[in-house]
Design a protein around this motif. Structure first.
Motif, PDB file in Angstrom:
ATOM      1  N   GLU A  73      48.780  71.724  37.609  1.00 55.11           N
ATOM      2  CA  GLU A  73      49.798  71.509  38.640  1.00 55.11           C
ATOM      3  C   GLU A  73      50.911  72.536  38.570  1.00 55.11           C
ATOM      4  O   GLU A  73      51.814  72.537  39.399  1.00 55.11           O
ATOM      5  N   GLU A  97      60.353  60.100  43.387  1.00 57.72           N
ATOM      6  CA  GLU A  97      59.006  59.572  43.175  1.00 57.72           C
ATOM      7  C   GLU A  97      58.170  59.588  44.450  1.00 57.72           C
ATOM      8  O   GLU A  97      56.943  59.517  44.391  1.00 57.72           O
ATOM      9  N   ALA A 144      55.124  64.176  45.772  1.00 61.89           N
ATOM     10  CA  ALA A 144      54.103  64.680  44.852  1.00 61.89           C
ATOM     11  C   ALA A 144      54.034  66.191  45.013  1.00 61.89           C
ATOM     12  O   ALA A 144      53.752  66.691  46.107  1.00 61.89           O
ATOM     13  N   LYS A 190      54.480  55.075  41.604  1.00 63.90           N
ATOM     14  CA  LYS A 190      54.133  56.156  40.676  1.00 63.90           C
ATOM     15  C   LYS A 190      52.636  56.444  40.655  1.00 63.90           C
ATOM     16  O   LYS A 190      52.221  57.596  40.565  1.00 63.90           O
ATOM     17  N   GLN A 191      51.820  55.400  40.705  1.00 63.00           N
ATOM     18  CA  GLN A 191      50.382  55.608  40.616  1.00 63.00           C
ATOM     19  C   GLN A 191      49.855  56.378  41.826  1.00 63.00           C
ATOM     20  O   GLN A 191      48.990  57.241  41.695  1.00 63.00           O
ATOM     21  N   ASN A 195      51.605  58.510  43.655  1.00 68.70           N
ATOM     22  CA  ASN A 195      52.073  59.874  43.451  1.00 68.70           C
ATOM     23  C   ASN A 195      51.116  60.619  42.531  1.00 68.70           C
ATOM     24  O   ASN A 195      50.698  61.756  42.820  1.00 68.70           O
ATOM     25  N   ARG A 196      50.728  59.993  41.433  1.00 66.76           N
ATOM     26  CA  ARG A 196      49.830  60.615  40.463  1.00 66.76           C
ATOM     27  C   ARG A 196      48.463  60.878  41.081  1.00 66.76           C
ATOM     28  O   ARG A 196      47.832  61.919  40.816  1.00 66.76           O
ATOM     29  N   THR A 197      48.000  59.965  41.917  1.00 62.90           N
ATOM     30  CA  THR A 197      46.696  60.147  42.561  1.00 62.90           C
ATOM     31  C   THR A 197      46.710  61.349  43.495  1.00 62.90           C
ATOM     32  O   THR A 197      45.744  62.130  43.541  1.00 62.90           O
ATOM     33  N   VAL A 250      48.717  64.001  43.239  1.00 66.14           N
ATOM     34  CA  VAL A 250      48.765  65.190  42.391  1.00 66.14           C
ATOM     35  C   VAL A 250      47.395  65.479  41.786  1.00 66.14           C
ATOM     36  O   VAL A 250      46.940  66.642  41.747  1.00 66.14           O
ATOM     37  N   ASP A 251      46.701  64.445  41.322  1.00 63.34           N
ATOM     38  CA  ASP A 251      45.374  64.647  40.732  1.00 63.34           C
ATOM     39  C   ASP A 251      44.399  65.236  41.742  1.00 63.34           C
ATOM     40  O   ASP A 251      43.584  66.115  41.399  1.00 63.34           O
TER      41      ASP A 251
END
Length: 416
Positions: A73, A103, A106, A281-282, A284-286, A288-289
């Motif tokens: 990233e 938050e 992303a 948060k989850q 956002n992480r998804t 980014v992933d």
């Protein structure tokens, strides 16, 4: 017989072709109004003083990890700073509300603004599957290429009115009202529209935001000139922040470039930001992933050299203040050259109206010259600009503006 027999020719890039012609031209009074890079009054490149200071500090530090891999990233300290600059979080204390706002975003590092536009187009093509993307007519030529490669059909909304040489707000709204569909993407220039130099007013931006929200059209901002257009980071990101703050349920994304405002054209420094409608948060992480999955398969991670310069500047108050002053200096020179060209054309009594040159902003001006007049400028006066009549104002100086205005005057009078 090879598989390449089925490969057809493609158009070469007009800007780089024109720049090559200019460099090969030996005429002493030649003028380059084609390529979009800042130049001094002497026509020379200008590594920003703050960039030179940051480079020296980085050199003196001799960090052993300066050539190491970062992360897929990107350099996350840089990514957070880039986000804070764009959304005006920089320098503020993180309250709970501020943390929640962050938050929602992303973010990843990209290969400059072009890479951010490309990554965003591919990401949306894979996950949103839009039926079409709306591009302004005209727009930066590379937008067409990027979305074509992403496999998303393109449509055009009116933007420039050649009769008035002004922004065609009514035409834009009419087409999007009648033809825009839920799930479409619309490409919006955050400031200093390329190639016209014409931006919506703040009131017009509010109407555009309302339309996107009501018709569920997905906004994709291209922010290539923050701080470079007006000299103010806040002013040049106003539209992005209005959508973010006033339309919190409207998801959107932003391609961010540091090429212009840091003068890091060859370093390829940029970021891509996807704005969510909530601060989970989850999720956002998804996002980014999934962005990292695309990055890994294409360029693994953003380059560290240029982003280290940006990071060094944005983490030092004195360097940050110097950067702001450097941006104001660049913006001021371009604004003064707009006025100088306009004044010369008025002094010469050049037929037509030329107020649009000073009404536009940023690096480019849609001059209103025809392709025939542009060709005559190149052949007779060795003045280079795009066939559309788009001129890069940074190519003007106190040394050549009278010559360029005289050339404009001649072709307007004598070339239909």
């Amino acid at each position: 017989m090879t598989i390449l027999n089925k490969m057809g020719p493609v158009a070469t890039d007009e800007i780089f072709d024109l720049n090559r012609e200019f460099f090969n031209d030996t005429y002493p009074e030649k003028a380059s109004l084609g390529v979009g890079v800042f130049r001094t009054n002497e026509g020379k490149p200008w590594p920003l003083p703050v960039v030179r200071e940051a480079e020296q500090r980085l050199f003196d530090e001799q960090s052993l990890s300066r050539h190491e891999y970062t992360a897929i990233e990107g350099d996350m300290a840089f990514v957070r700073l880039a986000r804070d600059v764009l959304f005006n979080f920089h320098g503020k204390e993180d309250s709970d509300a501020q943390k929640a706002e962050k938050e929602r975003i992303a973010s990843v590092q990209t290969v400059a603004g072009t890479g951010a536009n490309h990554l965003g187009a591919i990401f949306l093509a894979h996950n949103m599957k839009p039926s079409k993307v709306w591009l302004s007519d005209p727009s930066w030529a590379n937008h067409d290429t990027i979305w074509d490669q992403a496999g998303v059909p393109r449509a055009k909304y009116p933007y420039y009115n050649p009769a008035t040489r002004l922004f065609d707000f009514e035409g834009m709204m009419a087409v999007l009202e009648n033809e825009g569909q839920e799930g479409d993407v619309i490409l919006l220039h955050a400031s200093a529209h390329n190639p016209t130099g014409l931006d919506p007013t703040k009131e017009q931006w509010k109407v555009i935001a309302d339309l996107c929200e009501r018709k569920r059209i997905f906004p994709f901002f291209d922010s290539a000139y923050q701080g470079f257009a007006s000299g103010s980071l806040e002013e040049d990101s106003w539209a992005v922040r209005y959508f973010f703050n006033e339309k919190p349920h409207l998801e959107m994304c932003v391609a961010q470039s540091f090429s212009k405002n840091f003068g890091l054209y060859g370093q390829r420094v940029g970021a891509f930001h996807y704005v969510l409608s909530n601060s989970e948060k989850q999720l956002n992480r998804t996002v980014v992933d999934n962005l990292c999955h695309l990055i890994r398969g294409e360029f693994s991670m953003g380059p560290s050299g240029g982003c280290s310069i940006v990071k060094k500047v944005l983490t030092d108050e004195n360097l940050t203040a110097q950067w702001h002053e450097n941006m104001r200096e660049m913006a001021s020179r371009i604004q003064s050259m707009r006025r100088a060209l306009y004044d010369e054309l008025v002094r010469l009594g050049t037929p037509g109206t030329w107020e649009h040159i000073v009404q536009q902003n940023g690096m480019f001006s849609y001059t209103g010259l025809t392709s025939e007049q542009v060709q005559a400028l190149k052949e007779k006066y060795h003045v280079y600009l795009l066939k559309s009549g788009r001129a890069s104002i940074s190519g003007l100086s106190t040394n050549n503006v009278a010559y360029v205005a005289k050339a404009f005057d001649d072709v307007v009078r004598n070339v239909n």
